[in-house]
Scaffold this active site. Structure first.
Site, PDB file in Angstrom:
ATOM      1  N   GLU A 107       0.798  -1.226   0.000  1.00  0.00           N
ATOM      2  CA  GLU A 107       0.000   0.000   0.000  1.00  0.00           C
ATOM      3  C   GLU A 107       0.822   1.264   0.000  1.00  0.00           C
ATOM      4  O   GLU A 107       1.943   1.292   0.494  1.00  0.00           O
ATOM      5  CB  GLU A 107      -0.844   0.044   1.269  1.00  0.00           C
ATOM      6  CG  GLU A 107      -2.187  -0.592   1.110  1.00  0.00           C
ATOM      7  CD  GLU A 107      -2.958  -0.548   2.423  1.00  0.00           C
ATOM      8  OE1 GLU A 107      -3.855  -1.379   2.561  1.00  0.00           O
ATOM      9  OE2 GLU A 107      -2.656   0.295   3.288  1.00  0.00           O
ATOM     10  N   CYS A 120       2.879   8.337   2.117  1.00  0.00           N
ATOM     11  CA  CYS A 120       3.346   7.290   3.020  1.00  0.00           C
ATOM     12  C   CYS A 120       3.655   6.060   2.179  1.00  0.00           C
ATOM     13  O   CYS A 120       2.763   5.529   1.501  1.00  0.00           O
ATOM     14  CB  CYS A 120       2.238   6.999   4.029  1.00  0.00           C
ATOM     15  SG  CYS A 120       2.647   5.657   5.130  1.00  0.00           S
ATOM     16  N   CYS A 127       5.618  -7.796   6.841  1.00  0.00           N
ATOM     17  CA  CYS A 127       6.710  -7.434   7.763  1.00  0.00           C
ATOM     18  C   CYS A 127       7.070  -8.672   8.570  1.00  0.00           C
ATOM     19  O   CYS A 127       6.183  -9.405   9.005  1.00  0.00           O
ATOM     20  CB  CYS A 127       6.256  -6.306   8.697  1.00  0.00           C
ATOM     21  SG  CYS A 127       7.563  -5.691   9.779  1.00  0.00           S
ATOM     22  N   CYS A 131       4.702  -6.904  15.730  1.00  0.00           N
ATOM     23  CA  CYS A 131       4.204  -5.999  16.762  1.00  0.00           C
ATOM     24  C   CYS A 131       2.731  -6.342  16.998  1.00  0.00           C
ATOM     25  O   CYS A 131       1.965  -6.485  16.036  1.00  0.00           O
ATOM     26  CB  CYS A 131       4.383  -4.555  16.330  1.00  0.00           C
ATOM     27  SG  CYS A 131       6.111  -4.182  16.012  1.00  0.00           S
ATOM     28  N   CYS A 134      -0.171  -4.270  15.344  1.00  0.00           N
ATOM     29  CA  CYS A 134      -0.030  -3.874  13.938  1.00  0.00           C
ATOM     30  C   CYS A 134      -0.559  -4.941  12.996  1.00  0.00           C
ATOM     31  O   CYS A 134      -0.199  -6.120  13.101  1.00  0.00           O
ATOM     32  CB  CYS A 134       1.445  -3.590  13.632  1.00  0.00           C
ATOM     33  SG  CYS A 134       1.740  -3.238  11.888  1.00  0.00           S
ATOM     34  N   GLY A 182       6.074  -2.718   6.348  1.00  0.00           N
ATOM     35  CA  GLY A 182       7.445  -3.203   6.418  1.00  0.00           C
ATOM     36  C   GLY A 182       8.365  -2.418   7.327  1.00  0.00           C
ATOM     37  O   GLY A 182       8.063  -1.312   7.760  1.00  0.00           O
ATOM     38  N   GLU A 183       9.502  -3.044   7.612  1.00  0.00           N
ATOM     39  CA  GLU A 183      10.533  -2.419   8.446  1.00  0.00           C
ATOM     40  C   GLU A 183      11.654  -1.945   7.515  1.00  0.00           C
ATOM     41  O   GLU A 183      12.440  -2.752   7.011  1.00  0.00           O
ATOM     42  CB  GLU A 183      11.039  -3.446   9.471  1.00  0.00           C
ATOM     43  CG  GLU A 183      12.267  -3.034  10.256  1.00  0.00           C
ATOM     44  CD  GLU A 183      12.213  -1.609  10.817  1.00  0.00           C
ATOM     45  OE1 GLU A 183      11.304  -1.294  11.594  1.00  0.00           O
ATOM     46  OE2 GLU A 183      13.098  -0.797  10.442  1.00  0.00           O
ATOM     47  N   SER A 236       9.506   3.974  16.637  1.00  0.00           N
ATOM     48  CA  SER A 236       8.244   3.460  17.160  1.00  0.00           C
ATOM     49  C   SER A 236       8.481   2.964  18.582  1.00  0.00           C
ATOM     50  O   SER A 236       8.839   1.808  18.788  1.00  0.00           O
ATOM     51  CB  SER A 236       7.740   2.315  16.277  1.00  0.00           C
ATOM     52  OG  SER A 236       7.423   2.814  15.006  1.00  0.00           O
ATOM     53  N   HIS A 238       6.355   3.363  21.722  1.00  0.00           N
ATOM     54  CA  HIS A 238       5.110   2.732  22.176  1.00  0.00           C
ATOM     55  C   HIS A 238       5.054   2.242  23.619  1.00  0.00           C
ATOM     56  O   HIS A 238       3.981   1.889  24.108  1.00  0.00           O
ATOM     57  CB  HIS A 238       4.685   1.580  21.250  1.00  0.00           C
ATOM     58  CG  HIS A 238       4.629   1.931  19.805  1.00  0.00           C
ATOM     59  ND1 HIS A 238       4.098   3.114  19.337  1.00  0.00           N
ATOM     60  CD2 HIS A 238       5.060   1.271  18.699  1.00  0.00           C
ATOM     61  CE1 HIS A 238       4.183   3.149  18.015  1.00  0.00           C
ATOM     62  NE2 HIS A 238       4.770   2.064  17.601  1.00  0.00           N
ATOM     63  N   CYS A 356      -4.062   3.502   8.740  1.00  0.00           N
ATOM     64  CA  CYS A 356      -3.606   2.294   9.415  1.00  0.00           C
ATOM     65  C   CYS A 356      -2.947   2.676  10.715  1.00  0.00           C
ATOM     66  O   CYS A 356      -2.387   1.853  11.406  1.00  0.00           O
ATOM     67  CB  CYS A 356      -2.583   1.537   8.579  1.00  0.00           C
ATOM     68  SG  CYS A 356      -2.918   1.581   6.850  1.00  0.00           S
TER      69      CYS A 356
HETATM   70  N1  SAH Z   1       7.998  -0.805  10.590  1.00  0.00           N
HETATM   71  C1  SAH Z   1       8.196   0.564  10.825  1.00  0.00           C
HETATM   72  C2  SAH Z   1       7.428   1.469   9.885  1.00  0.00           C
HETATM   73  C3  SAH Z   1       6.033   1.099   9.544  1.00  0.00           C
HETATM   74  S1  SAH Z   1       4.854   1.161  10.830  1.00  0.00           S
HETATM   75  C4  SAH Z   1       7.882   0.908  12.270  1.00  0.00           C
HETATM   76  O1  SAH Z   1       7.338   0.057  12.974  1.00  0.00           O
HETATM   77  O2  SAH Z   1       8.224   2.013  12.686  1.00  0.00           O
HETATM   78  C5  SAH Z   1       4.624   2.907  11.036  1.00  0.00           C
HETATM   79  C6  SAH Z   1       3.993   3.309  12.397  1.00  0.00           C
HETATM   80  O3  SAH Z   1       2.610   2.943  12.524  1.00  0.00           O
HETATM   81  C7  SAH Z   1       4.691   2.682  13.563  1.00  0.00           C
HETATM   82  O4  SAH Z   1       4.904   3.630  14.582  1.00  0.00           O
HETATM   83  C8  SAH Z   1       3.689   1.660  13.975  1.00  0.00           C
HETATM   84  O5  SAH Z   1       3.951   1.258  15.264  1.00  0.00           O
HETATM   85  C9  SAH Z   1       2.380   2.349  13.784  1.00  0.00           C
HETATM   86  N2  SAH Z   1       1.215   1.456  13.741  1.00  0.00           N
HETATM   87  C10 SAH Z   1       1.159   0.213  13.223  1.00  0.00           C
HETATM   88  N3  SAH Z   1      -0.098  -0.299  13.363  1.00  0.00           N
HETATM   89  C11 SAH Z   1      -0.838   0.640  13.977  1.00  0.00           C
HETATM   90  C12 SAH Z   1      -2.210   0.708  14.390  1.00  0.00           C
HETATM   91  N4  SAH Z   1      -3.041  -0.308  14.182  1.00  0.00           N
HETATM   92  N5  SAH Z   1      -2.648   1.831  14.976  1.00  0.00           N
HETATM   93  C13 SAH Z   1      -1.793   2.883  15.168  1.00  0.00           C
HETATM   94  N6  SAH Z   1      -0.487   2.867  14.800  1.00  0.00           N
HETATM   95  C14 SAH Z   1      -0.012   1.756  14.224  1.00  0.00           C
HETATM   96 FE1  SF4 Z   2       6.422  -4.287  11.201  1.00  0.00          FE
HETATM   97 FE2  SF4 Z   2       6.316  -1.689  11.919  1.00  0.00          FE
HETATM   98 FE3  SF4 Z   2       4.092  -3.234  11.931  1.00  0.00          FE
HETATM   99 FE4  SF4 Z   2       5.988  -3.634  13.761  1.00  0.00          FE
HETATM  100  S1  SF4 Z   2       4.724  -1.785  13.509  1.00  0.00           S
HETATM  101  S2  SF4 Z   2       4.919  -5.250  12.568  1.00  0.00           S
HETATM  102  S3  SF4 Z   2       7.833  -3.237  12.590  1.00  0.00           S
HETATM  103  S4  SF4 Z   2       5.296  -2.667  10.131  1.00  0.00           S
END
Ligand code: SAH
Ligand code: SF4
Length: 375
Positions: A107, A120, A127, A131, A134, A182-183, A236, A238, A356
């Site tokens: 996406e 974005c 990934c 997490c 996510c 993805g990371e 990230s 959290h 997302c």
């Molecule tokens: N993998 C990388 C980048 C993609 S995720 C990372 O984790 O940083 C980008 C951001 O969106 C991260 O801060 C992630 O923790 C957050 N995120 C993922 N799923 C989410 C959700 N369901 N609600 C709010 N934030 C979320």
């Molecule tokens: Fe991967 Fe980022 Fe989602 Fe964690 S928050 S599963 S690192 S995309």
């Protein structure tokens, strides 16, 4: 609001046997074109046509001879990723579901703002990290995106706004955040090459200050990210203690908070102008107490930083709920009144599920004095 694109046409394009020049940097391009007798200076011209003018047809390269244009058309293509689904939200946010040559999908989302816009983009299909809050982490299939697939997301967005050649001002695609799927630091080389082309002044010419890479905390790659790419960094975080972070962001078991923050302190060039963004997803009753807000302040106080509070965006099957508005406001207030800029992100494009949680959005609650948009 919903414009599903015809995918058959895209697949025909994608099944074209000619190699695409998109994704190649200056050196690769020169090497690919030299067997045709194309001199390095011509290859540099072609680089500008591809990435600065955004041409998708060799015919448009008007300073090349007709013969050369024909040869290029016979041998190569300039294809963007295919689009299997495109949606536009009532608030103007757009989401593209991209389909690549192997039919894998990822996406890409555009969030318009006054006088600018943020794209974005994704770095992987799925990934490998898991997490717990996510959705991307629940996907089975994972692979790295190629340079062409990463830079292609930006080019496709530019195409859609007819934003070629790269304008100097008033861009609709002015800011890039690597916060899609993805990371990015697990696909470092490809992400690096794509972002260097994006930053190249004769390429897409997007300033490194307008590009943010978000990582879950791949500590050993953070320094290289600063030195070799030099973009803005988002972490990230959290959670403020290892027990909880191990659960929410399992990569924490490998590189715990202390090591992560040490890498942030050492992030090359992390001055005030290049503050690190700490992302903090607000999960009801899990990580959103006043005590945790104060602990967050204590942890990051000595790092030039800002905090983005992201309301949790639920997905089918997720076990968490978003914090209450009151809890989010209180958390925000505690961090702000300690002198660290915090803001709450308002998800955009909810009606097309573009938010997302990963995605850039506008502040709905700034400090009384007014907190400027950061990206
Ligand atoms: N993998 C990388 C980048 C993609 S995720 C990372 O984790 O940083 C980008 C951001 O969106 C991260 O801060 C992630 O923790 C957050 N995120 C993922 N799923 C989410 C959700 N369901 N609600 C709010 N934030 C979320
Ligand atoms: Fe991967 Fe980022 Fe989602 Fe964690 S928050 S599963 S690192 S995309």
């Amino acid at each position: 609001m919903n414009g599903a694109s015809p995918s058959s046409q895209e697949f025909i394009k994608n099944h074209d046997a000619r190699p695409s020049l998109i994704g190649m940097d200056r050196t690769e391009l020169a090497a690919a074109l030299s067997p045709l007798g194309i001199k390095p200076y011509r290859a540099q011209q072609i680089f500008r046509w591809i990435y600065n003018h955004g041409v998708s047809d060799f015919e448009a390269m008007t300073n090349l001879s007709k013969d050369l244009r024909n040869t290029l058309t016979e041998q190569f293509r300039l294809t963007r990723p295919g689009v299997s689904h495109h949606q536009k939200s009532a608030d103007g946010t757009q989401k593209w579901l991209l389909v690549f040559d192997d039919r894998q999908e990822a996406e890409c989302v555009h969030i318009p703002e006054t006088g600018r816009g943020t794209l974005c983009i994704s770095s992987q299909v799925g990934c490998t990290l898991t997490c717990s809050f996510c959705h991307t982490g629940t996907q089975k299939l994972v692979r790295n995106l190629s340079v062409a697939e990463i830079i292609g997301q930006i080019m496709l967005a530019r195409d859609s706004f007819d934003e070629w050649p790269t304008p100097q001002v008033d861009r609709k695609v002015s800011n890039i955040v690597m916060m899609g799927m993805g990371e990015p630091l697990y696909n470092f080389e490809k992400v690096k090459q794509a972002l260097l082309i994006a930053m190249d002044q004769e390429g897409l010419s997007i300033s490194k200050r307008k590009i943010t890479l978000s990582t879950s905390g791949v500590v050993p790659m953070i320094e290289r990210c600063g030195k070799e790419i030099g973009v803005q960094l988002a972490i990230s975080l959290h959670a403020v203690c290892d027990d909880l972070r191990n659960e929410l962001v399992p990569i924490n078991k490998k590189w715990p908070i202390k090591q992560l923050l040490a890498a942030c302190r050492n992030y090359p060039g992390s001055r005030n102008a290049r503050r690190i963004t700490f992302e903090y997803v607000m999960l009801r009753g899990v990580n959103d107490s006043a005590m945790e807000a104060r602990e967050l302040v204590r942890l990051i106080r000595d790092i030039p930083s800002k905090v983005n509070l992201i309301p949790f965006n639920p997905w089918p099957g997720s076990v968490y709920e978003c914090s209450t508005d009151a809890a989010i406001y209180e958390f925000n207030e505690i961090v702000n009144s300690a002198g660290i800029t915090a803001r709450i992100r308002q998800p955009r494009g909810r009606d097309i599920l573009a938010a997302c949680g990963q995605l850039k959005s506008e502040s709905i609650h700034a400090r009384r004095a007014g907190v400027p948009n950061q990206h």
